[in-house]
Write an enzyme that holds these catalytic residues in place. Structure first.
Site: not given
Length: 284
Positions: A187, A192, A207, A210
């Site tokens: 992704d 990110h 971050i 997930g």
């Protein structure tokens, strides 16, 4: 442009070709933390094709993109993953050509301050013989797109963790560059990677995906319970409940009841449950 609910609900893609190679499997395994010790004989087969390549089961989630709804009007920079529910009908082969069906199953309005929940259902079949390889249900939270007047929808059903102390745990430290590595396998959302964008989205810095935490949890279960036998995992469900930052240490707590492993991931430095209501189904 506001989110277009009617267009979303009418969106589906059938028989989309998707192919992956051994190198994609190696990159995914590195992205979720395998091979940190390059001479560990237990993990080498996941990151070296010459060691009888093993495939991380959660790589299936990286084979199903959500890009088919990219033009729905959402603020992509604020989209987060809410949940993944994977059912594997056979182990992933080291390379394959797939046909993938994807559709938007529901769109829920969680409120202007909470966003919209978009539920996507996918099925991947082997192009060689049309057999179903896996199915995947995914929820996305478009945090900037709530308040459009749609139905709130029912609360998602969740797997309840046992009411006892965890049977086992596994602690894994992520790398400071983990998100930069993982995004190449799955992704490319700039949330990110771009510090300025991450701050605008409300995070102190970029971050971790997930789905990277999802893979880290799978690695912990493979190591702690499965003896690294990837063929034992037939299902892997989890909810993403709080952000993980690259460099965090994730403690995966596990409860085993016959062929079901319940799990959650905690960042103890912040006393934060980051992956919750996990359910790993083992081959019976």
């Amino acid at each position: 442009m506001p989110i277009n609910v009617d267009a979303l609900l009418a969106t589906r893609v059938d028989d989309e070709p998707r192919a992956y190679r051994e190198t994609d499997c190696l990159l995914y395994a590195l992205g979720v933390g395998f091979g940190r010790d390059p001479v560990d004989r237990s993990e080498l087969p996941f990151v070296f094709e010459g060691a009888s390549l093993r495939i991380v089961p959660t790589m299936a989630s990286a084979l199903v993109s959500s890009s088919f709804i990219a033009g729905c009007g959402w603020d992509y920079s604020r989209v987060l993953h809410g949940e993944e529910r994977l059912e594997l009908y056979r182990p992933l082969p080291p390379a394959a050509r797939l046909l993938v069906n994807r559709r938007v199953a529901a769109v829920h309005d969680l409120g202007e301050d909470k966003g919209a929940r978009i539920l996507i259902e996918s099925e991947a079949r082997l192009a060689s013989d049309d057999t179903v390889l896996f199915t995947l249900a995914r929820s996305l939270i478009a945090r900037g797109d709530g308040g459009f007047g749609g139905p709130k929808g029912p609360s998602p059903s969740v797997h309840r963790l046992p009411d006892r102390e965890a049977d086992l745990s596994c602690e894994v430290s992520t790398r400071l560059d983990q998100a930069l590595l993982y995004r190449l396998a799955d992704d490319l959302n700039p949330l990110h990677a771009d510090p300025a964008l991450a701050r605008r989205a409300g995070f102190e810095r970029p971050i971790l995906h997930g789905r990277c935490s999802y893979g880290v949890a799978c690695r912990a279960i493979l190591k702690t319970i499965c003896g690294y036998d990837f063929t034992l995992i037939a299902g892997f469900d989890a909810r993403f409940t709080a952000p993980v930052y690259p460099g965090d240490t994730l403690t995966t707590e596990m409860w085993q009841d016959r062929n079901v492993v319940s799990f959650r991931c905690i960042v103890r430095d912040r006393d934060s449950i980051v992956v919750d209501n996990g359910k790993c189904t083992l081959v019976g």
